[in-house]
Design a protein around this motif. Structure first.
Motif, PDB file in Angstrom:
ATOM      1  N   LYS A 290     -89.720  92.043  21.831  1.00 26.52           N
ATOM      2  CA  LYS A 290     -88.482  91.471  21.305  1.00 26.52           C
ATOM      3  C   LYS A 290     -88.047  89.907  21.417  1.00 26.52           C
ATOM      4  O   LYS A 290     -87.362  89.564  20.621  1.00 26.52           O
ATOM      5  N   LEU A 291     -88.350  89.537  22.352  1.00 27.18           N
ATOM      6  CA  LEU A 291     -88.198  88.032  22.861  1.00 27.18           C
ATOM      7  C   LEU A 291     -88.898  87.066  21.680  1.00 27.18           C
ATOM      8  O   LEU A 291     -88.476  86.345  21.343  1.00 27.18           O
ATOM      9  N   LYS A 292     -90.470  87.631  21.241  1.00 26.83           N
ATOM     10  CA  LYS A 292     -90.974  86.955  20.382  1.00 26.83           C
ATOM     11  C   LYS A 292     -90.195  87.076  19.084  1.00 26.83           C
ATOM     12  O   LYS A 292     -90.363  86.135  18.260  1.00 26.83           O
ATOM     13  N   GLU A 293     -89.791  88.284  18.735  1.00 25.10           N
ATOM     14  CA  GLU A 293     -89.045  88.280  17.497  1.00 25.10           C
ATOM     15  C   GLU A 293     -87.982  87.371  17.517  1.00 25.10           C
ATOM     16  O   GLU A 293     -87.627  86.466  16.178  1.00 25.10           O
ATOM     17  N   GLN A 294     -87.301  87.065  18.598  1.00 25.70           N
ATOM     18  CA  GLN A 294     -86.101  86.265  18.459  1.00 25.70           C
ATOM     19  C   GLN A 294     -86.442  84.959  18.468  1.00 25.70           C
ATOM     20  O   GLN A 294     -85.902  84.081  17.779  1.00 25.70           O
ATOM     21  N   LEU A 295     -87.636  84.520  19.208  1.00 25.14           N
ATOM     22  CA  LEU A 295     -88.143  82.871  19.398  1.00 25.14           C
ATOM     23  C   LEU A 295     -88.447  82.771  18.010  1.00 25.14           C
ATOM     24  O   LEU A 295     -88.113  81.409  17.436  1.00 25.14           O
ATOM     25  N   VAL A 296     -89.056  83.726  17.083  1.00 28.31           N
ATOM     26  CA  VAL A 296     -89.604  83.131  15.857  1.00 28.31           C
ATOM     27  C   VAL A 296     -88.366  82.996  14.776  1.00 28.31           C
ATOM     28  O   VAL A 296     -88.473  81.852  14.125  1.00 28.31           O
ATOM     29  N   LYS A 297     -87.105  83.382  14.946  1.00 29.39           N
ATOM     30  CA  LYS A 297     -85.945  83.048  14.410  1.00 29.39           C
ATOM     31  C   LYS A 297     -85.506  81.887  14.768  1.00 29.39           C
ATOM     32  O   LYS A 297     -84.844  81.186  13.832  1.00 29.39           O
ATOM     33  N   GLN A 298     -85.556  81.572  16.118  1.00 32.07           N
ATOM     34  CA  GLN A 298     -84.978  80.311  16.534  1.00 32.07           C
ATOM     35  C   GLN A 298     -85.792  79.127  16.293  1.00 32.07           C
ATOM     36  O   GLN A 298     -85.171  78.020  16.467  1.00 32.07           O
ATOM     37  N   LEU A 299     -87.107  79.186  16.588  1.00 32.29           N
ATOM     38  CA  LEU A 299     -87.718  78.010  16.415  1.00 32.29           C
ATOM     39  C   LEU A 299     -87.937  77.456  14.979  1.00 32.29           C
ATOM     40  O   LEU A 299     -88.913  78.193  14.376  1.00 32.29           O
ATOM     41  N   ASP A 300     -87.503  76.527  14.903  1.00 34.19           N
ATOM     42  CA  ASP A 300     -87.769  75.966  13.221  1.00 34.19           C
ATOM     43  C   ASP A 300     -88.252  74.512  13.094  1.00 34.19           C
ATOM     44  O   ASP A 300     -87.791  73.901  12.137  1.00 34.19           O
ATOM     45  N   PHE A 301     -88.497  73.935  14.386  1.00 33.49           N
ATOM     46  CA  PHE A 301     -88.788  72.637  14.467  1.00 33.49           C
ATOM     47  C   PHE A 301     -90.086  72.077  13.397  1.00 33.49           C
ATOM     48  O   PHE A 301     -90.868  73.043  13.098  1.00 33.49           O
ATOM     49  N   GLU A 302     -90.319  71.069  12.968  1.00 35.20           N
ATOM     50  CA  GLU A 302     -91.191  70.389  12.233  1.00 35.20           C
ATOM     51  C   GLU A 302     -92.659  70.522  12.763  1.00 35.20           C
ATOM     52  O   GLU A 302     -92.675  70.481  13.780  1.00 35.20           O
ATOM     53  N   MET A 303     -93.635  70.927  12.099  1.00 37.30           N
ATOM     54  CA  MET A 303     -94.941  70.938  12.630  1.00 37.30           C
ATOM     55  C   MET A 303     -96.007  70.020  12.001  1.00 37.30           C
ATOM     56  O   MET A 303     -95.778  69.449  11.044  1.00 37.30           O
ATOM     57  N   PRO A 304     -97.045  69.356  12.978  1.00 33.91           N
ATOM     58  CA  PRO A 304     -97.985  68.560  12.380  1.00 33.91           C
ATOM     59  C   PRO A 304     -98.542  68.874  11.238  1.00 33.91           C
ATOM     60  O   PRO A 304     -99.228  70.150  11.112  1.00 33.91           O
ATOM     61  N   ALA A 305     -98.724  68.132  10.186  1.00 34.89           N
ATOM     62  CA  ALA A 305     -99.131  68.701   8.871  1.00 34.89           C
ATOM     63  C   ALA A 305    -100.620  69.113   9.027  1.00 34.89           C
ATOM     64  O   ALA A 305    -100.720  70.105   8.421  1.00 34.89           O
ATOM     65  N   ASP A 306    -101.392  68.337   9.531  1.00 34.23           N
ATOM     66  CA  ASP A 306    -102.775  68.329   9.413  1.00 34.23           C
ATOM     67  C   ASP A 306    -102.975  69.505  10.389  1.00 34.23           C
ATOM     68  O   ASP A 306    -103.833  70.414  10.138  1.00 34.23           O
ATOM     69  N   VAL A 307    -102.360  69.890  11.584  1.00 36.33           N
ATOM     70  CA  VAL A 307    -102.936  70.991  12.246  1.00 36.33           C
ATOM     71  C   VAL A 307    -102.286  71.939  11.811  1.00 36.33           C
ATOM     72  O   VAL A 307    -103.101  73.056  11.935  1.00 36.33           O
ATOM     73  N   LEU A 308    -101.043  72.130  11.252  1.00 40.31           N
ATOM     74  CA  LEU A 308    -100.707  73.405  10.500  1.00 40.31           C
ATOM     75  C   LEU A 308    -101.570  73.909   9.248  1.00 40.31           C
ATOM     76  O   LEU A 308    -101.939  75.009   9.320  1.00 40.31           O
ATOM     77  N   ALA A 309    -102.184  72.639   8.436  1.00 47.21           N
ATOM     78  CA  ALA A 309    -103.231  73.106   7.422  1.00 47.21           C
ATOM     79  C   ALA A 309    -104.271  73.680   8.077  1.00 47.21           C
ATOM     80  O   ALA A 309    -105.058  74.592   7.332  1.00 47.21           O
ATOM     81  N   GLU A 310    -104.837  73.375   9.361  1.00 42.68           N
ATOM     82  CA  GLU A 310    -106.172  73.836   9.854  1.00 42.68           C
ATOM     83  C   GLU A 310    -105.869  75.114  10.293  1.00 42.68           C
ATOM     84  O   GLU A 310    -106.700  76.109  10.227  1.00 42.68           O
ATOM     85  N   GLU A 311    -104.757  75.551  10.851  1.00 39.99           N
ATOM     86  CA  GLU A 311    -104.296  76.720  11.175  1.00 39.99           C
ATOM     87  C   GLU A 311    -104.154  77.905  10.003  1.00 39.99           C
ATOM     88  O   GLU A 311    -104.947  78.798   9.913  1.00 39.99           O
ATOM     89  N   VAL A 312    -103.696  77.206   8.823  1.00 40.73           N
ATOM     90  CA  VAL A 312    -103.609  78.233   7.653  1.00 40.73           C
ATOM     91  C   VAL A 312    -104.917  78.424   7.217  1.00 40.73           C
ATOM     92  O   VAL A 312    -105.507  79.373   6.655  1.00 40.73           O
ATOM     93  N   LYS A 313    -105.998  77.445   7.244  1.00 37.80           N
ATOM     94  CA  LYS A 313    -107.177  77.436   6.619  1.00 37.80           C
ATOM     95  C   LYS A 313    -107.879  78.576   7.688  1.00 37.80           C
ATOM     96  O   LYS A 313    -108.835  79.447   7.014  1.00 37.80           O
TER      97      LYS A 313
END
Length: 424
Positions: A290-313
């Motif tokens: 339940k806390l993870k569900e709430q955290l996902v909704k509250q955490l909306d900060f910008e992420m490093p583009a290259d790191v994010l791209a690697e995670e998506v990949k």
């Protein structure tokens, strides 16, 4: 420790560029070290091994010595620079301006992404409903039966074999006229489902001394391909039929639990504790979710583009492996737009949560129990049928240990947050 000359340039979008100057004395010392390492390994005509002058070595092996010097100077001084400037790179740096001369300072650049800075949500931003633990008489009886079943014995009985009875038997199996199995004094508990249902049905009703022959069709999904769909001829002789007997709650039974159980009252307390512990663990799991569900909704900060791209990949690659795992050719089924969109969403959520957990872990009152990490790793390794000591020596094992460590971090932080939210 002497500080480095470092300039920091903010390139925007969570990207920095460091320009690092390494004093020429350090560069020269590194060259001297490279020379000492190299001179004992190479031979040059006209000189004895290990006696080649440095000037000759530098001329003959200039490229090699420069490369070796850079391989030591760059990562070493980059690490020193980020510690000096209190920076935490989010990914691998990209180095440039890598020209080295032993008579000059080394000035090189490193470009890298950093994790975002953000305010941690207060405990008041979360909601949890505290669960009260209660134990019913039915739950106690079920737990009591579990304990008694572990200590059952079997006694000879007259009459036919019934469900839950144990039979002592000799049996053989023939496939296409050839013997496939032959067992003597084999103990089998009816209802344990270790045999095919047709075999169990044939055993039910048999008595001591009785022999029986019967035919069974092996399933098409048998784990051994050569046996699939075959007709098996069973020959069985039951020697004994034994009835299950549950242990009495007496002194001998209590002694098997050690010093903590000396009476039926102690035994009941043990049952209640086990039920309570299991319910508390289940509640923990639900609180975390339940806390993870709430955290996902509250955490909306910008992420490093290259790191994010690697995670998506990485997540898309996992999706591409599905056909292979299902016995199909990789790439035989493409990834849909919906799946790509979900992979991007999951990647961002995963990284934000990881950053949040790490920042929470920096609080003084939260620490990871390294013994818990080791115990989980060992347990998971054994579940995979692997020796933990051998697994940790492998690259996969090291990655597996890191994943286990991250899971313990997550659980530690969420349990800490649970306590804060429930007690606010």
């Amino acid at each position: 420790m002497e500080s480095l000359d470092v300039s920091v340039e903010n390139l925007g979008n969570l990207k920095l560029k460091l320009t690092i100057s390494v004093p020429k004395e350090v560069v020269k010392d590194t060259y001297e070290k490279c020379y000492r390492n190299l001179k004992s390994k190479v031979s040059v005509n006209g000189f004895r091994k290990g006696r080649v002058p440095q000037s000759v070595m530098e001329k003959r092996f200039e490229r090699h010595m420069k490369q070796e010097a850079l391989e030591e100077l760059v990562p070493q001084n980059f690490d020193k620079a980020i510690k000096q400037e209190n920076l935490k790179p989010a990914g691998q740096p990209k180095f440039s301006d890598l020209e080295v001369n032993k008579r000059k300072p080394l000035k090189f650049s490193a470009t890298f992404e950093i994790w975002p800075d953000f305010e941690l949500p207060a405990a008041a931003a979360f909601e949890l409903e505290k669960k009260e633990i209660s134990i019913s008489d039915e739950e106690k009886e079920v737990k009591k039966k579990e304990h008694l079943e572990k200590k059952i014995t079997y006694a000879l009985k007259d009459g036919q074999a019934e469900d839950a009875d144990q039979v002592l038997m000799d049996f053989s199996v023939e496939l296409e006229g050839e013997e496939n199995a032959n067992e003597k004094d084999f103990e089998y508990v009816l209802g344990s489902k270790q045999f095919l249902p047709e075999v169990e049905e044939a055993l039910v009703g048999m008595t001591a001394g009785e022999e029986k022959e019967f035919e069974v069709s092996l399933p098409e999904g048998h784990q051994e391909e050569k046996l699939r769909g075959k007709q098996a001829q069973f020959t069985v002789k039951v020697k004994e039929v034994r009835a299950k007997e549950l242990p009495a709650l007496d002194e001998k039974f209590f002694e098997s639990y050690g010093e903590e159980v000396n009476s039926e009252e102690d035994f009941n307390k043990l049952l209640e504790k086990e039920i309570t512990d299991a319910k508390e663990q289940q509640d923990k799991v639900e609180y975390r979710a339940k806390l993870k569900e709430q955290l996902v909704k509250q955490l909306d900060f910008e992420m490093p583009a290259d790191v994010l791209a690697e995670e998506v990949k990485f997540k898309l690659k996992q999706l591409e492996q599905r056909p292979k795992e299902e016995g199909k050719e990789a790439g035989s089924e493409g990834i849909s737009d919906e799946e790509k969109e979900k992979a991007e969403k999951d990647a961002a959520e995963h990284l934000r949560l990881a950053v949040y957990f790490q920042k929470m872990l920096e609080k003084d009152e939260i620490s990871v129990d390294e013994n818990e990490v080791r115990q989980r790793f060992m347990m998971n390794a054994k579940m995979l049928g692997m020796d933990p000591n051998e697994l940790i020596q492998q690259e996969y094992g090291k990655q597996f240990y890191q994943e286990t460590h991250q899971m313990v971090i997550e659980d530690t932080v969420l349990d800490y947050l649970t306590e804060q939210v429930l007690n606010q």
